[in-house]
Design a protein around this motif. Structure first.
Motif: not given
Lengths: 165, 109
Positions: A144-145, A148-149
């Protein structure tokens, strides 16, 4: 069983059309058909979760993103400059060598076992969710990170710099 | 669904490997022979998908759902990759007015 071979033939046929089509729009449409055949492969293996995700994420999101990009930069008017035949033949030979290597390695196997689904609810959402949120909880959060990035990076790259523009 | 999975039974694992190898090499050839950056990108997607299919086939063959979880992660990765890659392609087009990769030869030597 013959369903598999028919769908496999369609997969190979459409993926050849993807790389040989002249217009990029046609390429994308053939790619959508290729991914549709992949979805059918997943259904045949009873991997229902992956079939749905492949349908929504690949055919719904990624290929629409491709089509939008193509629409934004408007490549339809000029055809792509052709590569020289020498480069094409070299590329074809390179890919064919790769394929021959894998097939030769496959020949070293003895007669393979058929793919049999022993546990019918292997690929169902319930089963996969239990594994995903127990063993793979940390990679799930990390992905998920990553998403997002990637979103932040895409917005940062694609917006015009107000100082230079 | 029962009858559908019955029809699948009996396909040897080698045929799945063969199918995925063929599609992967079609993707490799597409990367090598095309000059349009977007088509090259689509060939990369083709390669990713053939690997996904093979992972699923092995997962069903072994009766282990871990392979299908990995396919899920590969799909998340592919979505991120496409977002960033297409942003880069749009930026290249804005700077050079072309998506021909031969324009981008300033990194040579």
């Amino acid at each position: 069983m013959s369903t598999f071979y028919f769908i496999a033939f369609l997969s190979i046929f459409f993926s050849i059309l993807v790389i040989t089509a002249k217009s990029p729009v046609h390429s994308i449409l053939y790619l959508i058909l290729t991914f549709f055949t992949f979805t059918i492969h997943y259904i045949l293996m009873n991997a229902q979760f992956l079939a749905v995700v492949n349908f929504i994420v690949y055919m719904g999101a990624i290929l629409v993103l491709f089509l939008y990009t193509l629409m934004l930069i408007n490549l339809n008017k000029e055809s792509e400059p052709r590569k020289s035949n020498l480069v094409k033949i070299a590329g074809f030979i390179g890919g064919a060598c790769f394929l021959i290597t894998i097939v030769a390695a496959l020949k070293a196997f003895t007669v393979s076992q058929p793919v049999v689904l022993n546990n019918p609810n292997l690929g169902l959402v319930k089963n996969l969710g239990k594994i995903l949120f127990n063993e793979f909880l940390l990679p799930f959060e990390v992905s998920s990170v990553l998403l997002l990035s990637a979103m932040v990076g895409a917005v940062l790259l694609a917006t015009k710099d107000p100082k230079t523009a | 669904m029962e009858t559908l999975t019955k029809t699948m039974q009996g396909v040897p694992l080698n045929h799945y490997i063969l199918l995925c190898a063929i599609i992967f090499s079609i993707g490799v050839i597409g990367v090598l022979i095309r000059r349009n950056a977007i088509v090259i990108f689509m060939s990369v997607e083709l390669m990713l998908n053939s690997v996904n299919l093979l992972l699923t086939a092995f997962s069903v063959y072994r009766g282990d759902a871990t392979g299908q979880v990995f396919v899920f992660f590969v799909m998340a990765l592919a979505a991120a990759e496409v977002a960033v890659g297409l942003a880069i392609i749009v930026m290249i087009y804005r700077n050079t007015n072309s998506v021909d990769i031969n324009v981008l030869n300033r990194l040579k030597w």
